[in-house]
Design a protein around this motif. Sequence first.
Motif, PDB file in Angstrom:
ATOM      1  N   TYR A  20      11.070  -8.392 -29.024  1.00  0.00           N
ATOM      2  CA  TYR A  20      11.084  -8.009 -30.030  1.00  0.00           C
ATOM      3  C   TYR A  20      10.486  -8.271 -31.232  1.00  0.00           C
ATOM      4  N   THR A  21       9.355  -9.473 -31.471  1.00  0.00           N
ATOM      5  CA  THR A  21       8.574  -8.627 -33.012  1.00  0.00           C
ATOM      6  C   THR A  21       7.352  -8.478 -33.226  1.00  0.00           C
ATOM      7  N   ASP A  22       6.778  -8.991 -31.624  1.00  0.00           N
ATOM      8  CA  ASP A  22       5.470  -9.041 -32.108  1.00  0.00           C
ATOM      9  C   ASP A  22       4.415  -7.715 -31.183  1.00  0.00           C
ATOM     10  N   ARG A  92       2.391   3.795 -27.704  1.00  0.00           N
ATOM     11  CA  ARG A  92       1.701   2.594 -28.474  1.00  0.00           C
ATOM     12  C   ARG A  92       2.553   1.756 -28.007  1.00  0.00           C
ATOM     13  N   LEU A  93       3.245   1.355 -27.295  1.00  0.00           N
ATOM     14  CA  LEU A  93       4.675   0.710 -26.482  1.00  0.00           C
ATOM     15  C   LEU A  93       3.177   0.498 -25.116  1.00  0.00           C
ATOM     16  N   ARG A  94       3.140   1.592 -24.869  1.00  0.00           N
ATOM     17  CA  ARG A  94       2.427   1.194 -23.383  1.00  0.00           C
ATOM     18  C   ARG A  94       0.979   0.546 -23.673  1.00  0.00           C
ATOM     19  N   ALA A  95       0.510   0.764 -24.659  1.00  0.00           N
ATOM     20  CA  ALA A  95      -0.953   0.507 -25.077  1.00  0.00           C
ATOM     21  C   ALA A  95      -0.743  -0.878 -24.982  1.00  0.00           C
ATOM     22  N   LEU A  96       0.975  -1.816 -25.215  1.00  0.00           N
ATOM     23  CA  LEU A  96       0.178  -2.975 -25.651  1.00  0.00           C
ATOM     24  C   LEU A  96       0.447  -4.145 -23.978  1.00  0.00           C
ATOM     25  N   GLY A  97       0.697  -3.050 -23.142  1.00  0.00           N
ATOM     26  CA  GLY A  97       1.159  -3.024 -21.842  1.00  0.00           C
ATOM     27  C   GLY A  97       2.864  -2.954 -21.754  1.00  0.00           C
ATOM     28  N   VAL A  98       3.354  -2.476 -22.239  1.00  0.00           N
ATOM     29  CA  VAL A  98       5.539  -2.891 -21.637  1.00  0.00           C
ATOM     30  C   VAL A  98       5.744  -1.821 -20.880  1.00  0.00           C
ATOM     31  N   ARG A  99       6.282  -2.167 -19.521  1.00  0.00           N
ATOM     32  CA  ARG A  99       6.199  -1.219 -18.258  1.00  0.00           C
ATOM     33  C   ARG A  99       7.753  -0.473 -18.614  1.00  0.00           C
TER      34      ARG A  99
END
Length: 129
Positions: A20-22, A92-99
């Motif tokens: 939730y933070t990083d 942005r989130l997909r680039a951070l690996g979020v599914r």
Amino acid sequence: MRIHLTSVFVDDQEKALRFYTDVLGFEKKHDIPMGGEDRWLTVVSPEDPDGTELLLEPDKHPAVKPYTSALAEDGIPAASFAVDDVPAEFDRLRALGVRFTQEPLAMGPVTTAVLDDTCGNLIQVVQGG
């Protein structure tokens, strides 16, 4: 009357705090030991640090896991967060690996996407409305 605090049940508070933070970009507001491993752990939007707090609540009550599992299996988000641009946040989130379980979807004046918070919940991001 206004909403002061709401919560999501999480299977691991430390992992949830990191996500939730990083990843999502919230800021830690309170982190108070509550005995054992449990903490009163809240995050807030950096855009409104004195606004509504999100409690990352331990999922230890016996009713929680069947409830959260049923929501996730049915694709129902546990919470909804407003963003300015769903497609940009998705990228942005997909680039951070979020599914994501739902890619950006325009429905009239609203665009939504649904992500997995890695802690037992689906979270909707929404723009418009």
